[in-house]
Design an enzyme around this catalytic site. Structure first.
Site, PDB file in Angstrom:
ATOM      1  N   ASP A 125      12.732  34.762 -10.266  1.00 26.42           N
ATOM      2  CA  ASP A 125      11.758  33.915  -9.588  1.00 26.42           C
ATOM      3  C   ASP A 125      11.845  34.297  -8.099  1.00 26.42           C
ATOM      4  OD1 ASP A 125      10.043  31.632  -9.082  1.00 26.42           O
ATOM      5  OD2 ASP A 125      11.829  30.633  -8.308  1.00 26.42           O
ATOM      6  N   LEU A 126      10.818  33.972  -7.328  1.00 29.18           N
ATOM      7  CA  LEU A 126      10.818  34.372  -5.908  1.00 29.18           C
ATOM      8  C   LEU A 126      11.204  33.202  -4.993  1.00 29.18           C
ATOM      9  CD1 LEU A 126      10.097  36.531  -3.731  1.00 29.18           C
ATOM     10  CD2 LEU A 126       7.736  35.697  -3.847  1.00 29.18           C
ATOM     11  N   ASP A 127      10.308  32.206  -4.905  1.00 32.42           N
ATOM     12  CA  ASP A 127      10.523  31.082  -3.979  1.00 32.42           C
ATOM     13  C   ASP A 127      11.772  30.293  -4.367  1.00 32.42           C
ATOM     14  OD1 ASP A 127       8.079  31.472  -2.482  1.00 32.42           O
ATOM     15  OD2 ASP A 127       6.984  30.684  -4.199  1.00 32.42           O
ATOM     16  N   THR A 152      11.326  30.071   1.005  1.00 33.19           N
ATOM     17  CA  THR A 152       9.942  29.712   1.337  1.00 33.19           C
ATOM     18  C   THR A 152       9.612  28.241   1.046  1.00 33.19           C
ATOM     19  OG1 THR A 152       9.506  30.778  -0.758  1.00 33.19           O
ATOM     20  CG2 THR A 152       8.719  31.909   1.207  1.00 33.19           C
ATOM     21  N   LYS A 176       8.427  22.096  -6.735  1.00 38.70           N
ATOM     22  CA  LYS A 176       9.088  23.400  -6.883  1.00 38.70           C
ATOM     23  C   LYS A 176       8.786  24.042  -8.228  1.00 38.70           C
ATOM     24  CE  LYS A 176      12.663  22.864  -3.476  1.00 38.70           C
ATOM     25  NZ  LYS A 176      14.082  22.640  -3.176  1.00 38.70           N
ATOM     26  N   GLY A 177       8.348  25.270  -8.193  1.00 45.55           N
ATOM     27  CA  GLY A 177       8.054  26.015  -9.415  1.00 45.55           C
ATOM     28  C   GLY A 177       6.689  25.690 -10.002  1.00 45.55           C
ATOM     29  N   ARG A 202      -0.088  26.065  -7.514  1.00 45.76           N
ATOM     30  CA  ARG A 202      -0.724  25.479  -6.326  1.00 45.76           C
ATOM     31  C   ARG A 202      -1.588  24.248  -6.676  1.00 45.76           C
ATOM     32  NH1 ARG A 202      -4.156  29.619  -3.098  1.00 45.76           N
ATOM     33  NH2 ARG A 202      -2.200  30.748  -3.411  1.00 45.76           N
ATOM     34  N   SER A 237       6.977  35.217 -10.800  1.00 45.41           N
ATOM     35  CA  SER A 237       6.706  34.124  -9.852  1.00 45.41           C
ATOM     36  C   SER A 237       5.349  33.489 -10.096  1.00 45.41           C
ATOM     37  CB  SER A 237       6.753  34.687  -8.427  1.00 45.41           C
ATOM     38  OG  SER A 237       6.219  33.757  -7.507  1.00 45.41           O
ATOM     39  N   ALA A 238       5.258  32.173  -9.841  1.00 44.26           N
ATOM     40  CA  ALA A 238       3.976  31.463  -9.962  1.00 44.26           C
ATOM     41  C   ALA A 238       3.078  31.717  -8.757  1.00 44.26           C
ATOM     42  CB  ALA A 238       4.245  29.964 -10.069  1.00 44.26           C
ATOM     43  N   SER A 239       3.649  32.296  -7.694  1.00 40.24           N
ATOM     44  CA  SER A 239       2.906  32.379  -6.430  1.00 40.24           C
ATOM     45  C   SER A 239       1.851  33.481  -6.415  1.00 40.24           C
ATOM     46  CB  SER A 239       3.891  32.621  -5.282  1.00 40.24           C
ATOM     47  OG  SER A 239       3.175  32.802  -4.085  1.00 40.24           O
ATOM     48  N   LYS A 240       0.704  33.136  -5.836  1.00 45.92           N
ATOM     49  CA  LYS A 240      -0.349  34.132  -5.629  1.00 45.92           C
ATOM     50  C   LYS A 240      -0.100  34.875  -4.314  1.00 45.92           C
ATOM     51  CE  LYS A 240      -4.248  32.141  -8.183  1.00 45.92           C
ATOM     52  NZ  LYS A 240      -3.764  31.004  -8.962  1.00 45.92           N
ATOM     53  N   ASN A 241       0.904  34.447  -3.571  1.00 42.06           N
ATOM     54  CA  ASN A 241       1.244  35.077  -2.286  1.00 42.06           C
ATOM     55  C   ASN A 241       2.476  35.973  -2.390  1.00 42.06           C
ATOM     56  OD1 ASN A 241      -0.733  33.742  -0.454  1.00 42.06           O
ATOM     57  ND2 ASN A 241       0.313  31.888  -1.151  1.00 42.06           N
ATOM     58  N   LYS A 297       4.583  28.093 -15.496  1.00 43.37           N
ATOM     59  CA  LYS A 297       5.871  27.645 -16.043  1.00 43.37           C
ATOM     60  C   LYS A 297       5.774  26.129 -16.246  1.00 43.37           C
ATOM     61  CE  LYS A 297       8.080  31.074 -13.051  1.00 43.37           C
ATOM     62  NZ  LYS A 297       8.874  31.302 -11.837  1.00 43.37           N
ATOM     63  N   GLU A 347      16.435  31.516 -11.871  1.00 44.73           N
ATOM     64  CA  GLU A 347      15.454  30.474 -11.522  1.00 44.73           C
ATOM     65  C   GLU A 347      16.077  29.317 -10.754  1.00 44.73           C
ATOM     66  OE1 GLU A 347      12.629  29.034 -11.415  1.00 44.73           O
ATOM     67  OE2 GLU A 347      11.288  30.439 -12.400  1.00 44.73           O
ATOM     68  N   ASP A 348      15.308  28.723  -9.832  1.00 45.46           N
ATOM     69  CA  ASP A 348      15.793  27.522  -9.135  1.00 45.46           C
ATOM     70  C   ASP A 348      15.063  26.263  -9.593  1.00 45.46           C
ATOM     71  OD1 ASP A 348      13.321  28.162  -7.891  1.00 45.46           O
ATOM     72  OD2 ASP A 348      13.895  26.982  -6.136  1.00 45.46           O
TER      73      ASP A 348
HETATM   74  C1  BG6 Z   1       6.117  28.693  -6.757  1.00 48.99           C
HETATM   75  C2  BG6 Z   1       6.626  27.635  -5.793  1.00 48.99           C
HETATM   76  O1  BG6 Z   1       6.953  29.811  -6.728  1.00 48.99           O
HETATM   77  O2  BG6 Z   1       4.793  29.098  -6.397  1.00 48.99           O
HETATM   78  C3  BG6 Z   1       5.672  26.466  -5.748  1.00 48.99           C
HETATM   79  O3  BG6 Z   1       7.910  27.175  -6.219  1.00 48.99           O
HETATM   80  C4  BG6 Z   1       4.267  26.967  -5.400  1.00 48.99           C
HETATM   81  O4  BG6 Z   1       6.119  25.525  -4.786  1.00 48.99           O
HETATM   82  C5  BG6 Z   1       3.839  28.045  -6.402  1.00 48.99           C
HETATM   83  O5  BG6 Z   1       3.326  25.891  -5.439  1.00 48.99           O
HETATM   84  C6  BG6 Z   1       2.455  28.628  -6.101  1.00 48.99           C
HETATM   85  O6  BG6 Z   1       2.516  29.302  -4.884  1.00 48.99           O
HETATM   86  P1  BG6 Z   1       1.245  29.849  -4.083  1.00 48.99           P
HETATM   87  O7  BG6 Z   1       1.852  30.748  -3.028  1.00 48.99           O
HETATM   88  O8  BG6 Z   1       0.398  30.611  -5.041  1.00 48.99           O
HETATM   89  O9  BG6 Z   1       0.543  28.661  -3.517  1.00 48.99           O
HETATM   90 MG    MG Z   2      11.358  28.862  -7.405  1.00 54.45          MG
END
Ligand code: BG6
Ligand code: MG
Length: 223
Positions: A13-15, A21, A49-50, A53, A118-122, A149, A173-174
């Protein structure tokens, strides 16, 4: 899961696992709550967390007792993301969490395959700014997945991109939802954080500083 399948890949996992972050997500959500006229505490932030968005936004709005229409929800999520992106575009290697870089280097030197889940689009912005991108053989983030997730999709896609059986993968994972996703994917897992929330993981460490290839093999040698 076959009990003694040797570990061939580590999925991260990333964040909150590789980079710090969570504080930027918190600041941006807090600012949004402030604009909407309610308080948003660090304790509230734990629930995000996790979480994806839009699902995070819905939790935040429920805390504020607000239920706007879909267009407004999208605009609010975009606004929060704009502030969050302002923070992460200024990130550098100093925001890699303790032990993460050394562990990634050791894994690569030891011939282990490494993926991001990771769930993040960033995620790409963060991996590029922290110079972590070259350590990954596969990168699966929120731009490639449909289900968040605890759905196992993100980790199963990672294993597929690596060409490795899920039983030979370990997830770091956190978030509780992330450990659940790993279990549903048929993978082993290590929680990074507190045993109080990550108790279902195969083992819990307080940070990646506690990890090494040797420790990894020891943890799973009898399971
Ligand atoms: C997860 C974070 O990794 O990504 C969440 O733990 C976050 O807090 C999710 O909402 C989505 O991230 P992003 O960057 O696409 O808004
Ligand atoms: Mg995380």
């Amino acid at each position: 899961m076959t009990l003694h399948t040797p570990i061939r890949a580590c999925l991260f996992d990333l964040d909150g696992v590789l980079v710090d972050t969570a504080k930027y997500h918190y600041l941006a959500w807090k600012r949004l709550a402030g604009e909407l006229g309610f308080e948003f505490t660090e304790q509230d932030n734990e629930r995000l967390k996790g979480v994806s968005r839009m699902a995070s936004l819905d939790i935040l709005l429920s805390i504020g007792g607000i239920s706007p229409d879909d267009d407004t929800r999208l605009a609010l999520a975009e606004k929060k993301n704009g502030w969050y992106v302002d923070y992460i575009t200024r990130m550098d290697e100093s925001e890699i969490l303790p032990g993460a870089l050394d562990f990634l280097k050791e894994l690569k030197a030891g011939g282990m395959l490494v993926a991001l889940g990771s769930a993040s689009k960033n995620a790409m912005t963060i991996l590029n700014n922290t110079k972590l991108a070259p350590y990954f053989d596969a990168i699966v983030d929120g731009t490639k997945t449909v289900s968040a997730k605890p759905d196992p999709e993100v980790f199963l896609l990672g294993a597929q991109e690596l060409g490795v059986d899920p039983a030979a993968c370990v997830v770091f994972e956190d978030a509780e939802a992330g450990i659940e996703a790993a279990i549903r994917a048929g993978m082993r897992s290590i929680g990074v954080g507190s045993p109080a929330t990550l108790g279902r993981a195969g083992a819990v460490v307080s940070s990646l500083r506690e990890m090494s290839l040797r420790r990894l093999e020891k943890i799973f040698s009898s399971r």
